[in-house]
Structure formats: C-alpha cells, structure tokens
Design an enzyme around this catalytic site. Sequence first.
Site, PDB file in Angstrom:
ATOM      1  N   ASP A 123       0.862  -1.187   0.000  1.00 38.22           N
ATOM      2  CA  ASP A 123       0.000   0.000   0.000  1.00 38.22           C
ATOM      3  C   ASP A 123       0.895   1.233   0.000  1.00 38.22           C
ATOM      4  O   ASP A 123       1.774   1.371   0.846  1.00 38.22           O
ATOM      5  CB  ASP A 123      -0.879  -0.036   1.260  1.00 38.22           C
ATOM      6  CG  ASP A 123      -1.964   1.026   1.241  1.00 38.22           C
ATOM      7  OD1 ASP A 123      -3.124   0.685   1.498  1.00 38.22           O
ATOM      8  OD2 ASP A 123      -1.642   2.203   0.982  1.00 38.22           O
ATOM      9  N   ASP A 133      -3.744   2.305  -5.218  1.00 42.20           N
ATOM     10  CA  ASP A 133      -2.408   2.277  -4.580  1.00 42.20           C
ATOM     11  C   ASP A 133      -2.137   1.002  -3.792  1.00 42.20           C
ATOM     12  O   ASP A 133      -1.243   0.983  -2.962  1.00 42.20           O
ATOM     13  CB  ASP A 133      -2.226   3.514  -3.688  1.00 42.20           C
ATOM     14  CG  ASP A 133      -2.818   3.345  -2.299  1.00 42.20           C
ATOM     15  OD1 ASP A 133      -3.832   2.639  -2.157  1.00 42.20           O
ATOM     16  OD2 ASP A 133      -2.252   3.933  -1.359  1.00 42.20           O
ATOM     17  N   GLU A 134      -2.858  -0.047  -4.096  1.00 42.25           N
ATOM     18  CA  GLU A 134      -2.822  -1.212  -3.211  1.00 42.25           C
ATOM     19  C   GLU A 134      -2.956  -2.508  -4.010  1.00 42.25           C
ATOM     20  O   GLU A 134      -3.782  -2.588  -4.917  1.00 42.25           O
ATOM     21  CB  GLU A 134      -4.007  -1.050  -2.264  1.00 42.25           C
ATOM     22  CG  GLU A 134      -4.142  -1.969  -1.153  1.00 42.25           C
ATOM     23  CD  GLU A 134      -5.507  -1.752  -0.472  1.00 42.25           C
ATOM     24  OE1 GLU A 134      -5.891  -2.641   0.271  1.00 42.25           O
ATOM     25  OE2 GLU A 134      -6.184  -0.739  -0.720  1.00 42.25           O
TER      26      GLU A 134
HETATM   27  P1  TTP Z   1      -5.187   4.891   1.260  1.00 38.61           P
HETATM   28  O1  TTP Z   1      -4.149   3.867   0.909  1.00 38.61           O
HETATM   29  O2  TTP Z   1      -6.293   4.477   2.160  1.00 38.61           O
HETATM   30  O3  TTP Z   1      -4.494   6.144   1.945  1.00 38.61           O
HETATM   31  P2  TTP Z   1      -3.115   6.848   1.636  1.00 38.61           P
HETATM   32  O4  TTP Z   1      -2.331   6.092   0.617  1.00 38.61           O
HETATM   33  O5  TTP Z   1      -3.369   8.282   1.306  1.00 38.61           O
HETATM   34  O6  TTP Z   1      -2.393   6.829   3.040  1.00 38.61           O
HETATM   35  P3  TTP Z   1      -1.743   5.575   3.806  1.00 38.61           P
HETATM   36  O7  TTP Z   1      -0.309   5.921   3.960  1.00 38.61           O
HETATM   37  O8  TTP Z   1      -2.463   5.519   5.112  1.00 38.61           O
HETATM   38  O9  TTP Z   1      -1.985   4.372   2.952  1.00 38.61           O
HETATM   39  O10 TTP Z   1      -5.845   5.443  -0.058  1.00 38.61           O
HETATM   40  C1  TTP Z   1      -5.124   5.618  -1.275  1.00 38.61           C
HETATM   41  C2  TTP Z   1      -5.588   6.870  -1.985  1.00 38.61           C
HETATM   42  O11 TTP Z   1      -6.979   6.796  -2.244  1.00 38.61           O
HETATM   43  C3  TTP Z   1      -5.366   8.130  -1.181  1.00 38.61           C
HETATM   44  O12 TTP Z   1      -4.071   8.672  -1.373  1.00 38.61           O
HETATM   45  C4  TTP Z   1      -6.469   9.024  -1.680  1.00 38.61           C
HETATM   46  C5  TTP Z   1      -7.585   8.082  -2.089  1.00 38.61           C
HETATM   47  N1  TTP Z   1      -8.627   8.087  -1.048  1.00 38.61           N
HETATM   48  C6  TTP Z   1      -9.718   8.953  -1.196  1.00 38.61           C
HETATM   49  O13 TTP Z   1      -9.808   9.680  -2.191  1.00 38.61           O
HETATM   50  N2  TTP Z   1     -10.680   8.968  -0.208  1.00 38.61           N
HETATM   51  C7  TTP Z   1     -10.619   8.179   0.909  1.00 38.61           C
HETATM   52  O14 TTP Z   1     -11.497   8.232   1.789  1.00 38.61           O
HETATM   53  C8  TTP Z   1      -9.490   7.281   1.039  1.00 38.61           C
HETATM   54  C9  TTP Z   1      -9.371   6.411   2.261  1.00 38.61           C
HETATM   55  C10 TTP Z   1      -8.530   7.268   0.039  1.00 38.61           C
HETATM   56 MG    MG Z   2      -2.095   4.042   0.782  1.00 39.16          MG
END
Ligand code: TTP
Ligand code: MG
Length: 344
Positions: A7, A105-106
């Site tokens: 992720d 992103d995962e």
């Molecule tokens: P995530 O992987 O949940 O968050 P992140 O990558 O920003 O942070 P982390 O380091 O905790 O993983 O989500 C990936 C992307 O998806 C995030 O950058 C933006 C988008 N996203 C939204 O647009 N709305 C949301 O509610 C979430 C959770 C994510």
């Molecule tokens: Mg992320």
Amino acid sequence: MIILHLDMDAFFAAVEERDNPRFAGMPIVVGADPKGGRGRGVVSTANYEARKYGIRSAMPISWAWRSNPKAIFLPVDMKRYAAVSRRIMPILAKYATEMEQVSIDEAYLELRVTSDESASRIAKKIKKEIWEKERLTCSVGIGPNKLVAKISSDHQKPDGLTVVHLNEVQNFLDSKPADIIPGIGPKTYSRLRALGIETIADLRKITKEKLIEMFGVHGEHIYKMARGQDERLVIEEREIKSVGRQTTFGVDIRRPTLIIETASALLEEVFEELAEEGLAGRTLTVIVRYSNFETHTSQETLKHSVSPSLSLREAKKLTLKLLLPYLGKRPVRLVGVRISGFKK
Ligand code: TTP
Ligand code: MG
C-alpha cells in the site's frame, strides 16, 4: 503460500509532494477546495505532516481547514495519480504468481517463493525499485494469507515492512482492535463493544454459535479470521489471467484417492469455464492446504514446442504428478487447481 500486501504511503499527497518540491516537508491536504473554511466536500488524503494536525481521509475539508489553515490545499488530479499507479503495478507483477490490484495504490501478491526470508528480500527489492523509479515510499506486509498481509502492511506505516511468520499470527493479531477484521464495520463493532469485546483476543472468547447467531453467515468468517484464518485467494480481476477452482473438505482428508478424484472433478469445471471463455492455457497449478493451514502450490508449464495448450487429459495426468508428493502424509483441508498461461 506467502501473500504480500503493498500500500503506497499517503498516495495522492505523496505524488503532489514529489512533483512540487517547494512544498516538501509541509503539511499537504489533497481534496475539495476549502474556500477559506466554507468549502464543502472532503479530504481525499493528507500527507503524514498534515496528519499531525488530525487531518484524515474523508474528513470534511472545512474541518481540515480549521485544523490547520496554513496547510497546502491541493485539488485531486486523478489522471496523474492513475499514471503513477500504472507504472508501479508492473514493478510488483514480476514477483507474483497471482496479483490482485484492489485500489489505485494497493495490491496483493501471491509470491513465487516459499520462505519468509525470500519474501522479505522481495519486499525490499520492490520498495527499492519503487523509490528509485518514482521517489515514492510504500508499506509492505507479508503473511500466510490476505488478512494477515493486509493488517501487517498497515502495522508500521509509512515506509514499513512487516513480516508475520505463521507461528506468530495469533500473537500479532490478538492486541489489534476487532474492527480491523473485514466484515466488522462500525455498527458491528459497537455491538461487540457493548459485550465488552474490543480486541481480537476478546473476540476469540465468543463461540462460533454465538457469532453465527449475532452475525448470520458472516459469523463463521469472523470466527475464522479472529484465529488468523482466511481462505480468500489472490485473484486477478481486471483481465482473466487464470481460471481456478478449490474445495475445502467438510472434514480433513488423508485418503489420496479422494483428494485426486476431487482435483479431477475441479479440473473438469475449470475446463468448462475455459471453453466458455474461449481460453486455453499452458500452466497448471495445484494447491494443497493441510489441516494446520500450511499451504503449498506447485505448478508446471508446457513447453511451446510440445503443444500449444493443455488438454483435459494432459491436465489430469499432470495434476496427479504435481499432487502426489503432498499426499498420504498429513490430513488435507483444501485442494485446488488452476490453469493459466493463456495465449495472447
Ligand atoms: P489509502 O491507501 O487508504 O491512503 P493513503 O495512501 O493516502 O495513506 P496511507 O499511507 O495511510 O496508505 O488510499 C489511497 C488513496 O486513495 C489516497 O491517497 C487518496 C484516495 N482516497 C480517497 O480519495 N478517499 C478516501 O477516503 C481514502 C481512504 C482514500
Ligand atoms: Mg495508501
């Protein structure tokens, strides 16, 4: 079987920070326009600097503004993030027998290797290559199944790498809040908390019958996941890369003939689906899970010169050959077969 979950860290915000060096180290919030605090809409994500002010994904943008009006607020530029994602995913793909991208992103990878040490080396290589090519960090979790891999990738964010060995699973999970288990949402969690259940260790004190009574069909999954058990396979969803079937026996089976007959029947179903999809493959994989959840996969690919694709008869012979080394020793819980290596 070893599963890797990756992720990206603060993904949209990290891309913005990278592409706008003048904002480096500053709190960055990506999302709706805050309009001086009167904006509607929500935060998509915030970098870790902005999170220090309590700013989080899905929070109203006006709250984020109030938390830190000096933060850098940027609009969502999805095309750019999608392009980055399309360059990152192939970096992972080469280490996987199966890969399932679950969001921008995962992704989950079923790894080719069979030891945690090799899996850890792969994770380091992937992190290094993503950093060298994209100047972005990610967090990686490695475990015996999707549940544990996913929870462990979140364990040491950002830029984390967490490996949970099979014999550490229960200990690793026990102190985590019960709502980390998929299927336990906010409502379910508050019902559990009313019963004094906060952690996964607490959750394990509830009988399966009680969980089924409380949560219906989900009860059984919740019961299993609380024990670190998760049988979901890593499946590529966007384009069909493989067709597979698996069966969990009602009771664990030691008798080889029954296991071979089951695999054979599964293979017939796989070939029916292949015919429906107009696909023919050259790689056969068999999956065997013992009663202790230790899982093995074994595969073989036809040489192009021999034949363009496997026939059902060949696939059955090959299944027997691949299965035999695993049979007769220990009780088997699950058997599966998979055909991949389709012609382009
Ligand atoms: P995530 O992987 O949940 O968050 P992140 O990558 O920003 O942070 P982390 O380091 O905790 O993983 O989500 C990936 C992307 O998806 C995030 O950058 C933006 C988008 N996203 C939204 O647009 N709305 C949301 O509610 C979430 C959770 C994510
Ligand atoms: Mg992320």
